[in-house]
Design a protein around this motif. Structure first.
Motif, PDB file in Angstrom:
ATOM      1  N   GLY A  36      30.543  49.742  64.540  1.00 56.78           N
ATOM      2  CA  GLY A  36      30.899  50.238  65.864  1.00 56.78           C
ATOM      3  C   GLY A  36      32.254  49.722  66.297  1.00 56.78           C
ATOM      4  N   VAL A  37      32.476  48.426  66.074  1.00 60.03           N
ATOM      5  CA  VAL A  37      33.773  47.832  66.441  1.00 60.03           C
ATOM      6  C   VAL A  37      34.895  48.488  65.653  1.00 60.03           C
ATOM      7  CG1 VAL A  37      35.116  45.712  66.384  1.00 60.03           C
ATOM      8  CG2 VAL A  37      32.723  45.666  67.115  1.00 60.03           C
ATOM      9  N   ALA A  38      34.675  48.593  64.345  1.00 57.19           N
ATOM     10  CA  ALA A  38      35.707  49.212  63.500  1.00 57.19           C
ATOM     11  C   ALA A  38      35.979  50.637  63.967  1.00 57.19           C
ATOM     12  CB  ALA A  38      35.260  49.223  62.040  1.00 57.19           C
ATOM     13  N   ALA A  39      34.914  51.355  64.292  1.00 60.68           N
ATOM     14  CA  ALA A  39      35.081  52.731  64.757  1.00 60.68           C
ATOM     15  C   ALA A  39      35.896  52.742  66.035  1.00 60.68           C
ATOM     16  CB  ALA A  39      33.723  53.381  64.976  1.00 60.68           C
ATOM     17  N   ALA A  40      35.572  51.825  66.956  1.00 63.22           N
ATOM     18  CA  ALA A  40      36.300  51.778  68.228  1.00 63.22           C
ATOM     19  C   ALA A  40      37.780  51.545  67.974  1.00 63.22           C
ATOM     20  CB  ALA A  40      35.716  50.675  69.111  1.00 63.22           C
ATOM     21  N   ILE A  41      38.069  50.579  67.086  1.00 62.53           N
ATOM     22  CA  ILE A  41      39.482  50.277  66.806  1.00 62.53           C
ATOM     23  C   ILE A  41      40.178  51.505  66.241  1.00 62.53           C
ATOM     24  CG2 ILE A  41      41.012  48.938  65.307  1.00 62.53           C
ATOM     25  CD1 ILE A  41      38.929  46.670  65.490  1.00 62.53           C
ATOM     26  N   ASN A  42      39.527  52.150  65.295  1.00 66.63           N
ATOM     27  CA  ASN A  42      40.180  53.293  64.664  1.00 66.63           C
ATOM     28  C   ASN A  42      40.310  54.465  65.614  1.00 66.63           C
ATOM     29  OD1 ASN A  42      40.901  52.931  61.758  1.00 66.63           O
ATOM     30  ND2 ASN A  42      38.878  51.976  61.835  1.00 66.63           N
ATOM     31  N   ILE A  43      39.295  54.654  66.450  1.00 73.69           N
ATOM     32  CA  ILE A  43      39.391  55.743  67.420  1.00 73.69           C
ATOM     33  C   ILE A  43      40.527  55.458  68.396  1.00 73.69           C
ATOM     34  CG2 ILE A  43      38.200  56.817  69.363  1.00 73.69           C
ATOM     35  CD1 ILE A  43      35.600  56.483  67.722  1.00 73.69           C
ATOM     36  N   LEU A  44      40.614  54.197  68.787  1.00 69.89           N
ATOM     37  CA  LEU A  44      41.691  53.828  69.710  1.00 69.89           C
ATOM     38  C   LEU A  44      43.046  54.053  69.066  1.00 69.89           C
ATOM     39  CD1 LEU A  44      40.501  50.652  71.615  1.00 69.89           C
ATOM     40  CD2 LEU A  44      40.923  52.946  72.488  1.00 69.89           C
ATOM     41  N   SER A  45      43.181  53.615  67.803  1.00 67.76           N
ATOM     42  CA  SER A  45      44.498  53.779  67.174  1.00 67.76           C
ATOM     43  C   SER A  45      44.804  55.262  66.993  1.00 67.76           C
ATOM     44  CB  SER A  45      44.574  53.020  65.859  1.00 67.76           C
ATOM     45  OG  SER A  45      43.669  53.571  64.946  1.00 67.76           O
ATOM     46  N   ALA A  46      43.764  56.056  66.662  1.00 65.89           N
ATOM     47  CA  ALA A  46      43.997  57.492  66.558  1.00 65.89           C
ATOM     48  C   ALA A  46      44.467  58.038  67.905  1.00 65.89           C
ATOM     49  CB  ALA A  46      42.720  58.199  66.112  1.00 65.89           C
ATOM     50  N   PHE A  47      43.806  57.585  68.978  1.00 67.10           N
ATOM     51  CA  PHE A  47      44.226  58.055  70.302  1.00 67.10           C
ATOM     52  C   PHE A  47      45.645  57.624  70.618  1.00 67.10           C
ATOM     53  CE2 PHE A  47      40.070  59.583  71.155  1.00 67.10           C
ATOM     54  CZ  PHE A  47      40.256  60.512  72.169  1.00 67.10           C
ATOM     55  N   ALA A  48      45.964  56.415  70.185  1.00 68.22           N
ATOM     56  CA  ALA A  48      47.327  55.939  70.424  1.00 68.22           C
ATOM     57  C   ALA A  48      48.327  56.853  69.720  1.00 68.22           C
ATOM     58  CB  ALA A  48      47.467  54.508  69.913  1.00 68.22           C
ATOM     59  N   PHE A  49      48.014  57.227  68.489  1.00 68.31           N
ATOM     60  CA  PHE A  49      48.904  58.134  67.771  1.00 68.31           C
ATOM     61  C   PHE A  49      49.018  59.464  68.499  1.00 68.31           C
ATOM     62  CE2 PHE A  49      47.846  55.654  63.786  1.00 68.31           C
ATOM     63  CZ  PHE A  49      49.096  55.124  63.673  1.00 68.31           C
ATOM     64  N   PHE A  50      47.864  59.975  68.928  1.00 65.63           N
ATOM     65  CA  PHE A  50      47.878  61.265  69.612  1.00 65.63           C
ATOM     66  C   PHE A  50      48.695  61.174  70.896  1.00 65.63           C
ATOM     67  CE2 PHE A  50      43.696  62.481  67.439  1.00 65.63           C
ATOM     68  CZ  PHE A  50      44.381  63.191  66.480  1.00 65.63           C
ATOM     69  N   LEU A  51      48.551  60.043  71.574  1.00 68.33           N
ATOM     70  CA  LEU A  51      49.276  59.858  72.821  1.00 68.33           C
ATOM     71  C   LEU A  51      50.771  59.840  72.550  1.00 68.33           C
ATOM     72  CD1 LEU A  51      48.133  59.408  75.684  1.00 68.33           C
ATOM     73  CD2 LEU A  51      48.731  57.004  75.424  1.00 68.33           C
ATOM     74  N   ALA A  52      51.134  59.055  71.526  1.00 64.82           N
ATOM     75  CA  ALA A  52      52.544  58.984  71.176  1.00 64.82           C
ATOM     76  C   ALA A  52      53.061  60.369  70.802  1.00 64.82           C
ATOM     77  CB  ALA A  52      52.734  58.020  70.001  1.00 64.82           C
ATOM     78  N   PHE A  53      52.258  61.073  70.052  1.00 69.01           N
ATOM     79  CA  PHE A  53      52.643  62.431  69.657  1.00 69.01           C
ATOM     80  C   PHE A  53      52.829  63.303  70.887  1.00 69.01           C
ATOM     81  CE2 PHE A  53      50.834  66.707  68.720  1.00 69.01           C
ATOM     82  CZ  PHE A  53      51.930  67.208  68.047  1.00 69.01           C
ATOM     83  N   ALA A  54      51.839  63.189  71.833  1.00 71.74           N
ATOM     84  CA  ALA A  54      51.907  64.025  73.029  1.00 71.74           C
ATOM     85  C   ALA A  54      53.182  63.745  73.802  1.00 71.74           C
ATOM     86  CB  ALA A  54      50.677  63.772  73.894  1.00 71.74           C
ATOM     87  N   ILE A  55      53.547  62.470  73.871  1.00 70.94           N
ATOM     88  CA  ILE A  55      54.759  62.131  74.617  1.00 70.94           C
ATOM     89  C   ILE A  55      55.991  62.616  73.881  1.00 70.94           C
ATOM     90  CG2 ILE A  55      56.149  60.207  75.456  1.00 70.94           C
ATOM     91  CD1 ILE A  55      53.445  58.683  75.750  1.00 70.94           C
ATOM     92  N   LEU A  56      56.021  62.349  72.578  1.00 65.13           N
ATOM     93  CA  LEU A  56      57.241  62.661  71.828  1.00 65.13           C
ATOM     94  C   LEU A  56      57.476  64.155  71.713  1.00 65.13           C
ATOM     95  CD1 LEU A  56      56.982  59.982  69.007  1.00 65.13           C
ATOM     96  CD2 LEU A  56      58.683  60.095  70.822  1.00 65.13           C
ATOM     97  N   ARG A  57      56.403  64.901  71.526  1.00 73.14           N
ATOM     98  CA  ARG A  57      56.602  66.322  71.245  1.00 73.14           C
ATOM     99  C   ARG A  57      57.089  67.092  72.451  1.00 73.14           C
ATOM    100  NH1 ARG A  57      51.817  69.274  72.871  1.00 73.14           N
ATOM    101  NH2 ARG A  57      52.116  71.092  71.550  1.00 73.14           N
TER     102      ARG A  57
END
Lengths: 760, 760
Positions: free
Chosen positions: A8-29
């Motif tokens: 669960g913890v690992a999933a949370a971390i990975n989901i968060l990092s995925a969201f971080a990427f998506f967020l960065a993408f959303a801002i940059l694009r």
């Protein structure tokens, strides 16, 4: 072993990092300045123009609209919106079918996951052989087959499920094969006139002392295909020329860079050293140096071109032969021409974009020796790649660096840096190797002598899959290097190998769940961010770009990368099928991966990737075959696992499964594969007849005359020599991606723009 | 274990028995009454007429000429005299190339034997690790690799020799492949006009509700091959008809038999019982019974024929489509016709004689399921055939017989008879199975749906080879049934399997030497005697023969029997290659076998065997492939053997051998196999052009019209219904074996007669 909580913890971390990427993408694009990084496909197709030309300056960097931060995932529905036929017109059939691989994963694994959760999981959970065990087992193991006691009758559940999953997978595979085959046939049939429909590639033209190759080819086909032969184009050896052209281009880039530098800072003329990597040698004025270099290369290029046209030694023993009708070409491509089966080899000409020009003139014997060399080399690469890496690792330690660059000693000795280097260095050699592996495999395929990019990529993908299977899948399950495994397998009985692997499988479930999250989830999210092209584009923009054309060259849309992408998807199929019966808890992670990857890659294909060639989904038989391999592997491993569980009643019933699966594969191969290799005469005749009725006065010869010309004669250096090229390229009728309905895409394009323009 | 002396005795016995066979043959063949048994080929070709018609009566049975007993081997030079081109005209390319297999054996093994005797034998002999050994080793082992002590450096000799033998074998194989391929191409090119050159077999014609199959085929090919299509023949379902015809023939035979019986003994009209096997049921007058039966069947046949011509349900979804040119047929045979690759399947039509009519209408899915069934059945046949045989053996014991037929009890209880039965019974079930094995395999191939006799035989040969390899070769080396071996191999490591087999190899040398002498030497000599056809011919002659036509039918020339003959030769290749390095003393026995068999079979082909079909040596790729398999097996076993000898220095160097050999096989396959599968367009065009120039007014349609008609409509029952057949068979232009130079053969025929007529 990890518990459910750990995962669960690992999933949370990975989901968060995925969201971080998506967020960065959303801002940059939504920053207009990045528009060419995130929407290059639309620029390439000429459907979008630079947003820099209009609008307020300040809005180019900062997006203050609150709504766009909420809607930062709105590219997802946009990516899903484009219907498939539209997608095929937009990005080609290859891309559309490539996306179907992800869909196939969803179709296979969603029902399997439901069934497994409904049946297998409760059976595993309620067995409880591990509840009272002294060993500390994790919760995950409670849900897996490990929880079932030896000799239990409950293994019948797993047996029945293995059958159910196999039948479901085969059913979906067969349906998908059918759909893709009919898509391909429809695509080929509904296409406009394309040069490769009329053209056949002839290789290994035997030398004739009396006739030059061009005449020889003409005579041969006039005699043997009298009613159908139309024209032909010889292939020139333009290796040297294209190397000269690319040299000139690089020098030109440097010249531009120094010119730009000088124009910004007029006080000092830039200079460079002529020696090794610009570090040694005498110092010269950079602009003068590169100007003279460019001039010299232009001259050499002109000379070389002249030579190629006049010297018959530059003509390779290969030719593109075009026919009056598709029927004639289909006949010639599928038949043997000459007594000696190693000369006058005919095959369908690849699409002009798809031709790999360097391999046109490899003779038969050499080809066959090259295959042997590469087969041996690949064997060593797969099983012994750790040896050179271990060697590099042993060199690249702290002491080694301190000896090589003594002046860094004081910095390295700082504790934080030292421990960082010590932790980082051993991995870096391996990481670099893995990054370059697809390129190494591509080089191997090129050496093998294939003549189209699509074949090269397919071949590399097969090799990459084998490498991953052995070094990632088996390597993770059984510890030790691939060579140690091989050595162990040789010394084990055919019966014991599946047992050895099978036993370890349930224990590795948590590892693979983490792997799926890191490599699959976060990797997907990182893909959409395009960090490397983003940085490179802005660097180029800063140093090289002068004109609009430079800017177009600076944007690097990249391609789908079948040679490295598909084997990675296949790893997920393998994991899903292997764990479907054993540890079903892994399945949802796989399903999420396929869903996420489908959306991400659909977005990338629509907005980013450039289509390098169109093979009309020629890769599908490979995809199908590898999933079948995964299925058989999963069955064998289950047999091994069950036999260690002493489930003597149920195990023998599993033997029928691989036999039936292999038979299923052969059946599908016979039923559908010809659609990917051959071109039915009926189709050809139908299209010919239609065309004749519609355009009775078509000048086909003109249409075909310059279709297959080495790209170096076509574009490449359009700065000069254009007048000479004119005689080569009369009608540069390159294959255009067909576009029947233009009303949808600009809409889609505007939609994806709308989010960015909402901030304007 | 046998000593050299034992082998000498065995050799003497076998040589003597071989001589006895040859002597019997020499005596029997010069009796004019046996002429049709020993020279049927010449009768079939119409080049020899019955010697019974002329000459003194007494000379028909006794040959008193002393000279012919001395010259009793003079058929050998006569058999070798006929040059190869002559042989091809006389007996077809298949036979000529079949003989080349024996020649190939001589070419491979004579130099290997010399080298092995010169190098390997002295090295083995002088090692002498066994001289002082406590175990009693035989002299044979002194000459084999067993004599070399562990870890000796002498194993390098064997390593080098393994390389030398492999290279020599590959060189010869490649040369032979080249020769046979060019012979085939030359044969095909120099042939006269044959219907199969213009004809393509179309199978799986999809049903059409609007058109009958015949029209459908015509329309399809008129549309898709407009310039080339000429005519077609549909295939009728004549299974029932041919069974009726054969029934009638058998009843006719019985009628003839009873008529003859009655004519010899007019006092009593023969009678028979109508029930089971003529043992039960009511007694009737045999002549009347069979006359009415024959009349009834004739009527049924006429009815069935009528039905076939009128009822469209009798037309199978297959057709023989003929083209105007060889080019057109070559194109159609090599291309895919329709989108759906399971319908409109085209392939070269087999020669009319070669067609296996019953499998014309097997649909694709059924075909694919049949393959699976047969693959599984063959697996069980190979590994579990001992189970039913053991069961039969357990039933067929003395007690069982006594229970079944109590009245025989007193006879069986006689001691001599009892022990004979007890010794004889257990073996008989196995022997019967082995005799019927080729027929069982042929049935399996027929069930699989192949459409030509040549393919059926090739397929059966492959299966027979696998069976022999597992049950004879491995079964002799490792004790236990095939299934026990399989079980053992599954539980052994891939490394250990060659070791287990390799270790036993030197010990089995004497067994195989005896096997070669009994099966090879004496078997060959027995083949030439033709005991079974001799007896059957004389029985038929006694009971059935009335007319000259009956006598022709009574002689049973037999065929080459590729399906059982070739796998047996392959066993000798395997033995020779495996033992070449290990126990070279075996090699001379192999060489003698190949030499003897070559002469015997050359004689039989010239004088006896009837040619059933002509596949133009299509079997050569199989022959080549199996020798390569034998080569790889021999290398692996040598590796296993050497690794048990702890020759750690030299063993790893052997790994390259199988890799190179497999590569060599793939190279040869690519280089030469197309000559056996495809028909180059250049050749077709050349022949077409020539023919057009020579015979511009040829009526090809007439030539082709009736080429592919089910044999039941052609001959078979020429006694009546001839008038009806006339409409079917207009020009019965069957393929004739070409015969350009007639001056040689009658000479050869006379020569072989001369020895028989010398006694007249």
């Amino acid at each position: 072993m990890a518990t459910l909580g750990d995962i669960g913890v690992a999933a949370a971390i990975n989901i968060l990092s995925a969201f971080a990427f998506f967020l960065a993408f959303a801002i940059l694009r939504i920053q207009p300045i990045n528009d060419r990084v995130y929407f290059p496909k639309w620029y390439l197709r000429g459907l979008r123009s630079s947003p820099l030309s209009g609008g307020a300056f300040v809005n180019m960097f900062v997006n203050v609209d609150f709504r766009s931060y909420i809607k930062f995932l709105n590219w997802m529905p946009a990516a899903l919106e484009m219907p498939e036929p539209e997608l095929i017109h937009h990005a080609g059939l290859d891309s559309a079918v490539y996306l179907r691989i992800y869909l196939l994963g969803i179709k296979i694994f969603v029902p399997i996951a439901f069934l497994a959760f409904a049946v297998v999981m409760p059976v595993n959970w309620t067995s409880g052989s591990l509840h009272g065990s002294k060993l500390t087992y994790s919760n995950i193991d409670m849900l897996s087959i490990s929880n079932i006691p030896l000799k239990s009758d409950r293994f019948w559940t797993h047996l029945v499920m293995a059958y159910a999953f196999t039948f479901w997978t085969c059913y979906i595979l067969k349906r998908e094969y059918q759909i893709v085959a009919s898509m391909r046939l429809h695509f080929v049939a509904s296409e406009h006139r394309r040069p490769d429909q009329f053209t056949v590639l002839v290789r290994n033209v035997p030398p004739d002392p009396d006739e030059p190759i061009s005449e020889l080819v003409e005579h041969f086909f006039l005699v043997n295909h009298p009613d159908h032969y139309l024209t032909h184009q010889v292939v020139y050896n333009a290796k040297k020329l294209s190397s000269l052209v690319s040299q000139k281009k690089s020098k030109q880039n440097w010249l531009d860079y120094y010119n730009l530098k000088y124009s910004r800072n007029q006080t000092k003329r830039p200079s460079k050293k002529t020696g090794f990597l610009g570090l040694r040698g005498s110092k010269v004025d950079a602009i003068d140096f590169y100007t003279s270099e460019v001039a010299r290369l232009s001259e050499e290029i002109a000379l070389e071109k002249d030579k190629i046209t006049k010297d018959s030694n530059y003509i390779m023993p290969a030719a593109f032969v075009s026919f009056r009708t598709r029927w004639g070409a289909a006949v010639c491509a599928q038949t043997q021409q000459c007594r000696n089966p190693t000369v006058w080899l005919t095959e369908w000409a690849p699409e002009p974009r798809d031709v790999y020009w360097d391999n046109m003139a490899v003779p038969y014997v050499s080809l066959s020796i090259r295959r042997l060399i590469i087969a041996v080399a690949f064997f060593f690469l797969t099983f012994f790649f750790m040896i050179p890496i271990a060697f590099v690792q042993s060199l690249a330690n702290i002491e080694g660096i301190e000896k090589a660059v003594p002046f860094l000693k004081s910095i390295i000795e700082v504790k934080v840096i030292k421990s960082f280097i010590q932790g980082f260095l051993p991995g870096i050699a391996l990481k670099i190797f893995l990054i370059f592996l697809p390129s190494i495999l591509m080089l191997m395929s090129k050496f093998e002598g294939f003549i189209s990019l699509s074949t090269l990529e397919r071949r590399s993908a097969t090799r990459y899959y084998i490498f991953q299977f052995i070094n990632v899948f088996l390597g993770s399950i059984i510890t030790g290097t691939a060579f140690q495994q091989l050595d162990e397998f040789i010394h084990q009985s055919a019966n014991d190998i599946p047992k050895t692997i099978g036993v370890s499988i349930p224990m590795k479930a948590t590892f693979f769940i983490t792997y799926i999250m890191v490599d699959g989830w976060a990797g997907c999210a990182a893909e959409i961010l395009r960090l490397k092209p983003l940085i490179l584009y802005h660097l180029k923009n800063l140093f090289l770009v002068k004109t609009e054309k430079d800017r177009i060259e600076a944007m690097d849309p990249g391609t789908l990368g079948f040679n490295s992408g598909e084997p990675q998807i296949q790893l997920y199929f393998l994991l899903g099928l292997v764990y479907s019966v054993v540890t079903p808890i892994l399945l949802p992670f796989i399903v999420v991966f396929f869903g996420l990857a489908y959306v991400v890659y659909r977005h990338q294909i629509i907005n980013v990737y450039n289509q390098e060639y169109e093979s009309a989904a020629a890769f599908w038989p490979d995809v199908h075959g590898r999933i079948v391999v995964a299925l058989v592997v999963s069955q064998l491993l289950l047999m091994g696992l069950l036999s260690t569980k002493e489930a003597a009643h149920s195990t023998p019933f599993l033997i029928a499964l691989p036999v039936l699966t292999i038979w299923f594969h052969r059946f599908c191969k016979g039923r559908h594969e010809p659609a990917f290799k051959k071109y039915p005469l009926q189709e050809a005749m139908m299209k010919d007849t239609l065309e004749k009725a519609r355009e009775p006065n078509l000048n086909l010869k003109e249409f075909l005359q310059s279709a297959y010309i080495h790209p170096v004669f076509k574009g490449g250096d359009d700065s000069d020599d254009d007048e000479m090229m004119e005689e080569w390229v009369q009608v540069p009728e390159l294959v255009k991606t067909k576009r029947q309905s233009r009303r949808n895409t600009p809409l889609a394009s505007k939609q994806s723009c709308s989010s960015s323009s909402s901030g304007d």
